[in-house]
Write an enzyme that holds these catalytic residues in place. Structure first.
Site, PDB file in Angstrom:
ATOM      1  CG  HIS A  70      -1.739   1.629   1.597  1.00 35.00           C
ATOM      2  ND1 HIS A  70      -2.660   2.069   0.257  1.00 35.00           N
ATOM      3  CD2 HIS A  70      -0.889   2.194   2.676  1.00 35.00           C
ATOM      4  CE1 HIS A  70      -3.159   2.873   0.869  1.00 35.00           C
ATOM      5  NE2 HIS A  70      -2.286   2.907   2.410  1.00 35.00           N
ATOM      6  CG  HIS A  94       1.046   7.140   4.288  1.00 33.25           C
ATOM      7  ND1 HIS A  94       2.011   6.025   3.641  1.00 33.25           N
ATOM      8  CD2 HIS A  94      -0.115   6.536   4.348  1.00 33.25           C
ATOM      9  CE1 HIS A  94       0.809   5.245   3.018  1.00 33.25           C
ATOM     10  NE2 HIS A  94      -0.991   5.836   4.407  1.00 33.25           N
ATOM     11  CD  GLU A  98      -2.667   5.363  11.808  1.00 33.80           C
ATOM     12  OE1 GLU A  98      -4.187   5.417  12.109  1.00 33.80           O
ATOM     13  OE2 GLU A  98      -2.383   6.307  11.164  1.00 33.80           O
ATOM     14  CG  ASP A  99      -1.220   0.999  11.210  1.00 33.95           C
ATOM     15  OD1 ASP A  99      -1.903   1.623  12.273  1.00 33.95           O
ATOM     16  OD2 ASP A  99      -0.998   1.546   9.826  1.00 33.95           O
ATOM     17  CG  ASP A 161      -3.400   7.098   3.299  1.00 34.40           C
ATOM     18  OD1 ASP A 161      -3.446   5.851   2.841  1.00 34.40           O
ATOM     19  OD2 ASP A 161      -4.308   7.314   3.715  1.00 34.40           O
ATOM     20  CG  ASP A 281     -27.976  14.423 -27.745  1.00 35.87           C
ATOM     21  OD1 ASP A 281     -27.753  14.300 -27.997  1.00 35.87           O
ATOM     22  OD2 ASP A 281     -29.273  15.181 -28.061  1.00 35.87           O
TER      23      ASP A 281
END
Length: 725
Positions: A70, A94, A98-99, A161, A281
């Protein structure tokens, strides 16, 4: 938040044995970077991948892929925009803060403080506790916008992201898909549009539409794909005729037909109440030429080929959109009876239209340099930050930003010829606040194209607006009913809150003054040290905050007075008689005084106040049936009177018995209006064959004004009786 699944086991990884879970993607990224970055910066991005892969080792996405795929995909999207190495390193890292256990200090040491700041700006606030998901999302958004104010690259990483998450949204649960899609359509796609990044905006809208309304998206997509052969032939014919005409004029150009996206077709159907056939159209073309003068030359060429539709020409080259977009737009009457939409722009304008602030990216640490689009974006973010300082909460700030992300704008001229962009349906008051907050706060009217108009007048593109101000003018609560821009709304709310606080301080001062007088003392006789100690004990930073709390009923003035005089709540009995001084109402204290709904006091009535926690002083008539109960709490009762020059309108109820005939209501309403009184509401309470009973809620200045209204109503032949409720 990225589609993250926690690892079943955390594989130990070291710098020596760095995992390489997506070598092909990284090789493709490096190949793209070598086209525009020096080799040492390409190696830095590779190093960011190694650090990120090690940090995310063992983590997978909902789809089952290694998590690092990712961040690499996010960096690849940014590489397509040719962004700098610092942004790409931050994009790959990024989610690391956080993770993963990767500390910020390591990012600073390995790369730079700027990269660490960018990563931190994109990181969410998941570690803090919020009341609900909505508040958490709003506070995360607020933090991201603050970081964006420091460095615009934060929002570029966030958009990339979000774009990759939308591309891989199928792995999420249905409810999560819908929530993320709605957020994308309401916030992130409009931000991309506001920053001029139309290519990313279009893909976010299409993916969001597909996730939120899959059936509608599929129906429209199939209709676009299954265009009849006749229409395709017509499209080719028009394209050939346009190309031939431009060639005859000697214009070097690129001509492409434009296909509308399912989302743009869907929104046009909803906004203009058109059928799918009517929206489809329409033929669309884009002409790209080398110079600005050739844009106008090409415009003349296409107008000589097909007649333009009146009032459908827009010159966004002379007057660019707020996000920097420039182009000529015209609608032609085509050979098959269908409109032909044509956009004409230079190659440079085409690049800015696709990439917005990411076009010609130049970034300097001092904040100087960069394109005009970047400068405009910085101004927009700076205005948002001004509004967030006055916003009461993150949710209020988020709503302000949503208001500011209107897709349609009006472009207006100041008397000096400067151009201001405002949201659709903006009023003269919105314009005043766009000029300056002080101009808005003191606005009384405006001249639009030299004609005098009220502040609530709506504006249209191309108008010249001059604001008329007066030193005595000030915002009122009714202004919030007709402004649409977030800057105006925030400034008005901020002023009203400050005014309410000032009124509360003034009323609290008068109440405490009276309580001190009952203790045979005054403010002047309280030692400064005791006052400071008292404020510290009660946890107030300054005296004004204590006085405001007294006015709002959160502190009893008698108790505070005893603490000031004796250092304790129960002081010795005072030899002085209780003060007979009453607190007067001038009509300017509406922020901290409220008038009881049970008895509706008006100037001229004998009144008293009752101190209610959180509400402040509630004013009652002395003959109100509830007063007897309130007198059981003397410390909360406040002697009050009307000022001799009291001003304002006060609500009062009238019970009127009338004959049950057609047109009676109109006669009574006319009598009230002729007495210079406003009607708030009317209700029928009883009705029989002969008599109807109506209850009117009206506004009057005082008892004399009320008597005039009642006298005028009683003169009507259809009225049998009037009484104040």
């Amino acid at each position: 938040m990225s589609h993250f699944s926690p690892p079943q086991t955390r594989a130990a990884a070291t710098a020596d044995a760095c995992p390489d879970p997506c070598p092909d993607a990284v090789d493709a990224l490096e190949k793209r970077l070598r086209d525009y970055l020096p080799s040492d910066q390409v190696r830095r991005v590779r190093r960011a991948y190694e650090v990120g892969a090690r940090a995310h080792d063992g983590q997978t996405r909902k789809s089952g892929e290694p998590y690092i795929t990712h961040p690499v995909a996010v960096a690849t999207i940014l590489a397509e925009l040719r962004l700098d190495a610092e942004t790409l390193c931050a994009a790959i890292l990024h989610d690391a803060l956080e993770d993963t256990a990767l500390p910020r200090t390591e990012i600073e040491r390995e790369f730079s403080p700027t990269v660490a700041e960018l990563v931190d700006g994109v990181t969410k606030l998941d570690k803090l506790q919020f009341r609900d998901r909505q508040e958490a999302a709003a506070e995360s958004f607020r933090k991201m916008m603050l970081a964006m104010a420091r460095d615009l690259r934060v929002i570029l990483i966030k958009l990339a992201d979000r774009l990759h998450n939308m591309r891989t949204l199928d792995a999420m649960a249905t409810e999560s898909r819908r929530r993320i899609a709605r957020e994308t359509l309401e916030i992130y796609a409009p931000i991309a549009q506001r920053l001029g990044m139309n290519k990313i905006k279009a893909e976010l809208q299409d993916l969001g539409f597909r996730a939120l309304y899959p059936f509608r998206h599929e129906v429209i997509r199939r209709r676009i794909a299954a265009q009849p052969v006749m229409r395709r032939e017509a499209l080719a014919t028009i394209e050939a005729q346009l190309a031939q005409r431009l060639a005859q004029e000697g214009l070097r150009h690129t001509l492409v037909s434009r296909v509308k996206s399912p989302w743009s077709i869907y929104t046009k159907m909803r906004q203009e109440n058109k059928s799918l056939e009517q929206v489809l159209d329409v033929f669309g073309f884009r002409i790209v030429v080398p110079t600005v003068m050739q844009c106008y030359h090409a415009l003349g060429a296409v107008h000589s080929l097909y007649k333009p539709l009146d009032a459908r020409f827009r010159d966004f080259i002379a007057i660019p959109k707020a996000n920097g977009y420039q182009s000529l737009h015209t609608v032609l009457f085509g050979p098959y009876g269908a409109p032909v939409e044509v956009q004409i722009r230079t190659e440079d304008m085409d690049l800015v239209a696709e990439r917005g602030i990411a076009a010609h990216w130049v970034y300097k640490s001092a904040g100087s340099g960069g394109s005009a689009a970047q400068a405009r974006a910085q101004d927009w973010v700076r205005n948002l930050m001004d509004s967030q300082q006055a916003a009461g909460s993150s949710l209020e700030f988020l709503e302000n930003v949503k208001v500011d992300l209107f897709p349609d704008e009006v472009y207006l001229f100041t008397p000096k010829g400067d151009i201001l962009a405002l949201p659709r349906n903006a009023t003269a008051l919105d314009f005043a606040y766009a000029v300056h907050t002080d101009v808005g706060n003191h606005a009384v009217a405006a001249r639009v194209d030299r004609k005098l108009v009220p502040l609530r007048a709506k504006l249209a593109s191309g108008q010249s607006v001059e604001v008329i101000t007066a030193p005595s003018a000030a915002p009122g609560p009714q202004w919030l009913e007709f402004v649409v821009s977030s800057k105006a709304r925030t400034a008005i709310r901020h002023y009203l809150k400050r005014l309410e606080h000032e009124d509360a301080v003034d009323l609290g001062h008068r109440m405490l003054d009276r309580a001190l007088e009952n203790q045979d003392s005054s403010f002047d006789r309280i030692p400064a040290e005791r006052m400071e100690a008292l404020l510290a004990d009660m946890r107030y930073r300054r005296l004004e905050d204590l006085l405001a709390d007294i006015a709002l009923g959160n502190r009893m003035p008698a108790q505070v007075a005893r603490l000031m005089v004796h250092g304790q709540e129960e002081g010795p009995a005072s030899s002085a008689a209780p003060s007979t001084e009453r607190i007067t109402i001038s009509g300017g204290e509406r922020g901290v005084l409220s008038f009881a709904q049970c008895c509706h006091p008006i100037p001229g009535d004998e009144i008293m106040g009752f101190l209610s926690a959180g509400k402040g002083v509630v004013v009652h008539r002395l003959d109100c049936p509830n007063v007897g109960e309130y007198r059981k709490f003397p410390e909360r009762c406040v002697p009050m009177a009307w000022d001799r020059d009291v001003r304002g309108d006060y609500r009062v109820g009238l019970r009127i018995e009338v004959e049950n005939k057609p047109g009676v209501l109109a006669q009574v309403a006319a009598a009230v209006a002729e007495s210079n009184s406003n009607i708030d509401s009317v209700e029928y309470r009883e009705r029989d064959v002969a008599i109807s009973v109506m209850e009117f809620s009206i506004e009057v200045r005082n008892r004399k004004h009320l008597a005039d209204v009642i006298r005028r109503i009683r003169r009507l032949g259809v009225v049998h009786g009037v009484q104040r409720m």
